[in-house]
Design an enzyme around this catalytic site. Structure first.
Site, PDB file in Angstrom:
ATOM      1  N   HIS A 268       7.958  -0.193   0.908  1.00 55.60           N
ATOM      2  CA  HIS A 268       7.089  -0.529   2.053  1.00 55.60           C
ATOM      3  C   HIS A 268       5.959   0.511   2.075  1.00 55.60           C
ATOM      4  O   HIS A 268       5.262   0.682   1.087  1.00 55.60           O
ATOM      5  CB  HIS A 268       7.973  -0.530   3.306  1.00 55.60           C
ATOM      6  CG  HIS A 268       7.367  -1.105   4.549  1.00 55.60           C
ATOM      7  ND1 HIS A 268       6.158  -1.749   4.587  1.00 55.60           N
ATOM      8  CD2 HIS A 268       7.822  -1.122   5.841  1.00 55.60           C
ATOM      9  CE1 HIS A 268       5.904  -2.142   5.831  1.00 55.60           C
ATOM     10  NE2 HIS A 268       6.890  -1.764   6.612  1.00 55.60           N
ATOM     11  N   HIS A 307       3.685  -8.585  -3.336  1.00 57.80           N
ATOM     12  CA  HIS A 307       3.826  -8.658  -1.873  1.00 57.80           C
ATOM     13  C   HIS A 307       4.682  -9.856  -1.518  1.00 57.80           C
ATOM     14  O   HIS A 307       4.591 -10.894  -2.183  1.00 57.80           O
ATOM     15  CB  HIS A 307       2.444  -8.781  -1.212  1.00 57.80           C
ATOM     16  CG  HIS A 307       2.460  -8.373   0.222  1.00 57.80           C
ATOM     17  ND1 HIS A 307       2.834  -9.231   1.219  1.00 57.80           N
ATOM     18  CD2 HIS A 307       2.190  -7.190   0.806  1.00 57.80           C
ATOM     19  CE1 HIS A 307       2.773  -8.583   2.371  1.00 57.80           C
ATOM     20  NE2 HIS A 307       2.400  -7.350   2.162  1.00 57.80           N
ATOM     21  N   ASP A 363      -1.516  -0.778  -0.866  1.00 60.17           N
ATOM     22  CA  ASP A 363      -1.161   0.589  -1.263  1.00 60.17           C
ATOM     23  C   ASP A 363      -1.710   0.971  -2.630  1.00 60.17           C
ATOM     24  O   ASP A 363      -1.652   2.138  -3.013  1.00 60.17           O
ATOM     25  CB  ASP A 363       0.369   0.746  -1.272  1.00 60.17           C
ATOM     26  CG  ASP A 363       0.925   0.694   0.134  1.00 60.17           C
ATOM     27  OD1 ASP A 363       0.295   1.281   1.021  1.00 60.17           O
ATOM     28  OD2 ASP A 363       1.972   0.058   0.342  1.00 60.17           O
TER      29      ASP A 363
HETATM   30  N1  CMC Z   1       6.271  -4.605 -10.544  1.00 59.62           N
HETATM   31  C1  CMC Z   1       6.933  -5.382 -11.434  1.00 59.62           C
HETATM   32  N2  CMC Z   1       7.590  -6.495 -11.129  1.00 59.62           N
HETATM   33  C2  CMC Z   1       7.574  -6.868  -9.840  1.00 59.62           C
HETATM   34  C3  CMC Z   1       6.896  -6.127  -8.850  1.00 59.62           C
HETATM   35  C4  CMC Z   1       6.215  -4.970  -9.236  1.00 59.62           C
HETATM   36  N3  CMC Z   1       5.562  -4.238  -8.353  1.00 59.62           N
HETATM   37  N4  CMC Z   1       7.056  -6.729  -7.648  1.00 59.62           N
HETATM   38  C5  CMC Z   1       7.820  -7.809  -7.877  1.00 59.62           C
HETATM   39  N5  CMC Z   1       8.128  -7.893  -9.196  1.00 59.62           N
HETATM   40  C6  CMC Z   1       8.893  -8.952  -9.864  1.00 59.62           C
HETATM   41  C7  CMC Z   1      10.360  -8.876  -9.510  1.00 59.62           C
HETATM   42  O1  CMC Z   1      11.059  -8.047 -10.416  1.00 59.62           O
HETATM   43  C8  CMC Z   1      10.770 -10.325  -9.597  1.00 59.62           C
HETATM   44  O2  CMC Z   1      10.868 -10.661 -10.956  1.00 59.62           O
HETATM   45  P1  CMC Z   1      12.019 -11.698 -11.460  1.00 59.62           P
HETATM   46  O3  CMC Z   1      11.649 -13.010 -10.823  1.00 59.62           O
HETATM   47  O4  CMC Z   1      11.918 -11.698 -12.956  1.00 59.62           O
HETATM   48  O5  CMC Z   1      13.314 -11.156 -10.950  1.00 59.62           O
HETATM   49  C9  CMC Z   1       9.538 -11.060  -9.054  1.00 59.62           C
HETATM   50  O6  CMC Z   1       8.438 -10.208  -9.328  1.00 59.62           O
HETATM   51  C10 CMC Z   1       9.629 -11.362  -7.554  1.00 59.62           C
HETATM   52  O7  CMC Z   1       9.749 -10.113  -6.870  1.00 59.62           O
HETATM   53  P2  CMC Z   1      10.679  -9.859  -5.610  1.00 59.62           P
HETATM   54  O8  CMC Z   1      11.211  -8.449  -5.710  1.00 59.62           O
HETATM   55  O9  CMC Z   1      11.682 -10.959  -5.468  1.00 59.62           O
HETATM   56  O10 CMC Z   1       9.615  -9.980  -4.452  1.00 59.62           O
HETATM   57  P3  CMC Z   1       9.795  -9.491  -2.943  1.00 59.62           P
HETATM   58  O11 CMC Z   1       8.964 -10.386  -2.121  1.00 59.62           O
HETATM   59  O12 CMC Z   1      11.243  -9.389  -2.603  1.00 59.62           O
HETATM   60  O13 CMC Z   1       9.223  -7.997  -2.969  1.00 59.62           O
HETATM   61  C11 CMC Z   1       7.771  -6.152  -2.847  1.00 59.62           C
HETATM   62  C12 CMC Z   1       7.967  -7.641  -2.504  1.00 59.62           C
HETATM   63  C13 CMC Z   1       6.455  -5.696  -2.234  1.00 59.62           C
HETATM   64  C14 CMC Z   1       8.913  -5.333  -2.242  1.00 59.62           C
HETATM   65  C15 CMC Z   1       7.741  -5.993  -4.398  1.00 59.62           C
HETATM   66  O14 CMC Z   1       6.663  -6.728  -4.936  1.00 59.62           O
HETATM   67  C16 CMC Z   1       7.646  -4.531  -4.811  1.00 59.62           C
HETATM   68  O15 CMC Z   1       8.687  -3.870  -4.900  1.00 59.62           O
HETATM   69  N6  CMC Z   1       6.411  -3.996  -5.066  1.00 59.62           N
HETATM   70  C17 CMC Z   1       6.246  -2.593  -5.400  1.00 59.62           C
HETATM   71  C18 CMC Z   1       6.286  -1.739  -4.143  1.00 59.62           C
HETATM   72  C19 CMC Z   1       5.048  -1.893  -3.297  1.00 59.62           C
HETATM   73  O16 CMC Z   1       3.927  -1.836  -3.791  1.00 59.62           O
HETATM   74  N7  CMC Z   1       5.251  -2.044  -1.982  1.00 59.62           N
HETATM   75  C20 CMC Z   1       4.160  -2.150  -1.006  1.00 59.62           C
HETATM   76  C21 CMC Z   1       4.092  -3.514  -0.399  1.00 59.62           C
HETATM   77  S1  CMC Z   1       2.578  -3.826   0.501  1.00 59.62           S
HETATM   78  C22 CMC Z   1       2.499  -2.730   1.817  1.00 59.62           C
HETATM   79  C23 CMC Z   1       3.719  -2.595   2.634  1.00 59.62           C
HETATM   80  O17 CMC Z   1       4.479  -3.526   2.873  1.00 59.62           O
HETATM   81  O18 CMC Z   1       3.944  -1.503   3.109  1.00 59.62           O
END
Ligand code: CMC
Length: 429
Positions: A268, A307, A363
Site C-alpha cells: 500500500h 493496482h 507510488d
Molecule cells: N510486479 C509484478 N507482477 C505483479 C505486480 C507487480 N508490481 N502487481 C501484480 N502483479 C501480477 C501478480 O503476480 C499476478 O500475476 P499472476 O496472475 O501471474 O498470479 C497479477 O499481476 C495480478 O496481481 P494481483 O496481486 O492479483 O493484483 P492485486 O489487485 O491483488 O494487487 C497490488 C494490487 C497493488 C497490491 C499489486 O499490483 C502490487 O503488489 N503492486 C506492487 C506494490 C505497489 O506498488 N503498491 C502500491 C499500490 S498504489 C498506492 C496504494 O495503494 O497505496
C-alpha cells in the site's frame, strides 16, 4: 423499464428465488433465504480481499479504473491539482462543496490554530529510539493523541467529531516533522501561524539556526499538489481499516492509527519507499533487463506497478511525472528518474505487464520527486499519511452518519475440525 432483479435457481433443490438488485449490486443478506433445509444457515458470499464487494455507499470519491478517472466530490483530480490548495481540497472532502473565500479563510485559520502538540505528546515522542522508523512513530503517536483528547470518544456528537477532524488534519504534519527531527537528533520546531499548511510543515522539518526558514515556493506548491493527489482514494486498504475500526465506535485517534498502520505496508503506501530502494538496487540502466526478468520469474515485484482498481493508467502518476520536472528545474535532475523512465518503458512494452494490465501507480514516481525535494525514503509513507488523513476522516464521518452502517464483522468459511473429544493432559502424546 427492465426488471431490476436477479432470478437464481438453486440446482441443489430446484427452487427459484428472485433477488432485488440495488444499484447494480446484490445485497449479500438477500442470499440467506437460499437454503437446502429450513434450519440451514443460508447462502453467504465468499470474497477474500474484497475483490468484488461494496462495503458501503459513499459520495466522496469516484474512480473508473478502466478509464483512469479519479474525482473528489465530482471534480476531476487534474483540475483540483491545478487550481486548488490541499486545504481547499480537504474542505471539499469534508463538506461536500468547495469553500468560498471566507469559508476557506476560516477553515485555514482553524487548522492553523490546532497545529501545536500538547507538550506531553512531544515528551512521548522523545521516548522513541533514535533510529525508530518515522512511520512507526506516526502510528504510535496518533494513537497516543487519544490520551490527550478523551472527549473524542463522543463519536455520536457531530460537533465533537468535527473538532477531532480539525485537530487530526492540523496535527499530523507536526507529528510527522517531529518524527523526522527525532531521527536526526535535532530539536523540534513548533508550528508558525503565519505560514501556510505545506510551508509550515517544511519549516518544522528543515529550519536550523536561521531566524526565518526560506521556503522554496516551487517545492512547496509541488508538495501541496502531491498532498492533493493522495488525499482520498475511496475504499482502499487503509480507508477500509479506518472504517472498520471506527465502526466499533473507537475514537478517531486510534482509528486513524489503525489506518496509518495499514498504509505503512509495502503493498500500500509503503510502496513509495520500496520503489526507491528497488531503483537503488538496480543501480544502472544496464541492470534493468535482468531485474525485469527476475520480476517475470516471480522472484520479486516491480514496486510502484499494478493496482487493484486502475487497469489502464493511474491518473495521479501522470500528474506526478509532470510535477517532477518542475521540481527538477529547481533541484537539478535526479538520475533515478532516468532509470525509472526506462524501467517504465520496458515494462509497458513487455507481454508480462501488458497481459496483466500493470501500469505505474501513484507510488512509482512520488519517491523520486520526494527525494529530490530533500526527503529521506523513511519519510515517504509519512507524507502519504499526512495527505490521506483528510480522506480517512471524511470517510469516517460518512460511515458514522450512515444509518445502514453497523460494526464491521465479516463471516468466514470454517475449515477446522468438527467437534471432537477432549483428551486430558495425562493421556495426551
Ligand atoms: N510486479 C509484478 N507482477 C505483479 C505486480 C507487480 N508490481 N502487481 C501484480 N502483479 C501480477 C501478480 O503476480 C499476478 O500475476 P499472476 O496472475 O501471474 O498470479 C497479477 O499481476 C495480478 O496481481 P494481483 O496481486 O492479483 O493484483 P492485486 O489487485 O491483488 O494487487 C497490488 C494490487 C497493488 C497490491 C499489486 O499490483 C502490487 O503488489 N503492486 C506492487 C506494490 C505497489 O506498488 N503498491 C502500491 C499500490 S498504489 C498506492 C496504494 O495503494 O497505496
Amino acid at each position: 423499464m427492465p426488471n431490476n432483479s436477479l432470478t437464481i435457481t438453486d440446482n441443489r433443490t430446484d427452487r427459484t428465488y428472485t433477488v432485488p438488485l440495488f444499484k447494480d449490486t446484490v445485497r449479500a443478506t438477500d442470499l440467506r433465504q437460499i437454503k437446502t433445509q429450513p434450519d440451514d444457515f443460508g447462502l453467504m458470499t465468499y470474497d477474500p480481499a474484497y475483490m468484488n464487494t461494496s462495503s458501503c455507499q459513499s459520495a466522496i470519491t469516484f474512480i473508473d479504473g478502466d478509464k483512469g478517472i479519479l474525482r473528489y466530490r465530482g471534480y476531476p483530480i487534474e483540475i483540483l491539482a491545478e487550481k486548488c490548495t490541499y486545504l481547499e481540497v480537504a474542505y471539499l472532502l469534508h463538506h461536500g462543496e468547495l469553500p468560498d473565500p471566507s469559508q476557506l479563510a476560516q477553515w485555514v485559520n482553524e487548522i492553523n490554530s490546532h497545529m501545536m502538540l500538547h507538550e506531553n505528546t512531544k515528551k512521548f515522542m522523545e521516548g522513541f529510539r533514535h533510529d525508530a522508523h518515522p512511520m512507526a512513530m506516526l502510528v504510535s503517536t496518533l494513537a497516543a493523541l487519544s490520551t490527550i483528547y478523551p472527549d473524542a470518544r463522543r463519536v455520536n456528537d457531530a460537533e465533537s467529531r468535527r473538532l477531532q477532524c480539525v485537530r487530526l488534519i492540523a496535527k499530523i504534519p507536526t507529528i510527522a516533522a517531529f518524527s523526522f527531527r527525532h531521527t536526526q537528533g535535532y530539536p523540534y520546531i513548533y508550528p508558525d501561524n503565519e505560514l501556510g499548511y505545506t510551508e509550515n510543515f517544511m519549516n518544522m522539518l528543515w529550519r536550523m539556526v536561521e531566524p526565518k526558514f526560506q521556503v522554496n515556493e516551487v517545492i512547496a506548491r509541488a508538495l501541496d499538489i502531491l498532498f492533493i493527489l493522495h488525499a482520498d482514494h475511496e475504499q482502499n486498504c487503509s480507508t477500509s481499516a479506518m472504517r472498520a475500526v471506527g465502526s466499533s465506535q473507537a475514537d478517531p485517534y486510534v482509528s486513524a492509527a489503525a489506518a496509518a498502520a495499514a498504509l505503512s505496508g509495502p503493498l500500500h503506501g509503503g510502496a513509495n519507499e520500496e520503489v526507491l530502494r528497488m531503483i537503488e538496487e538496480i543501480g544502472t540502466r544496464e541492470n534493468i533487463p535482468g531485474y525485469i526478468e527476475q520480476v517475470k520469474s516471480g522472484k520479486c515485484k516491480l514496486m510502484g506497478f499494478g493496482h487493484r482498481v486502475y487497469k489502464n493508467y493511474d491518473p495521479r502518476a501522470a500528474i506526478i511525472k509532470q510535477a517532477a520536472y518542475e521540481v527538477f528545474e529547481v533541484t537539478g535532475p535526479n538520475p533515478k528518474l532516468e532509470i525509472a523512465k526506462e524501467l517504465e518503458d520496458i515494462a509497458l512494452h513487455d507481454e508480462y505487464f501488458i497481459k496483466r494490465r500493470l501500469y505505474p501507480n501513484v507510488d512509482f514516481y512520488s519517491g523520486i520527486i520526494y527525494q529530490a525535494m530533500g526527503f529521506k525514503p523513511e519519510m515517504f509513507t509519512v507524507l502519504f499519511a499526512i495527505a490521506r488523513m483528510s480522506g480517512w476522516l471524511a470517510q469516517w464521518q460518512e460511515m458514522i452518519s450512515d444509518p445502514e452502517q453497523k460494526i464491521a464483522r465479516p463471516r468466514q468459511i470454517y475449515t477446522g475440525y468438527p467437534a471432537r473429544e477432549f483428551v486430558s493432559i495425562e493421556l495426551r502424546g
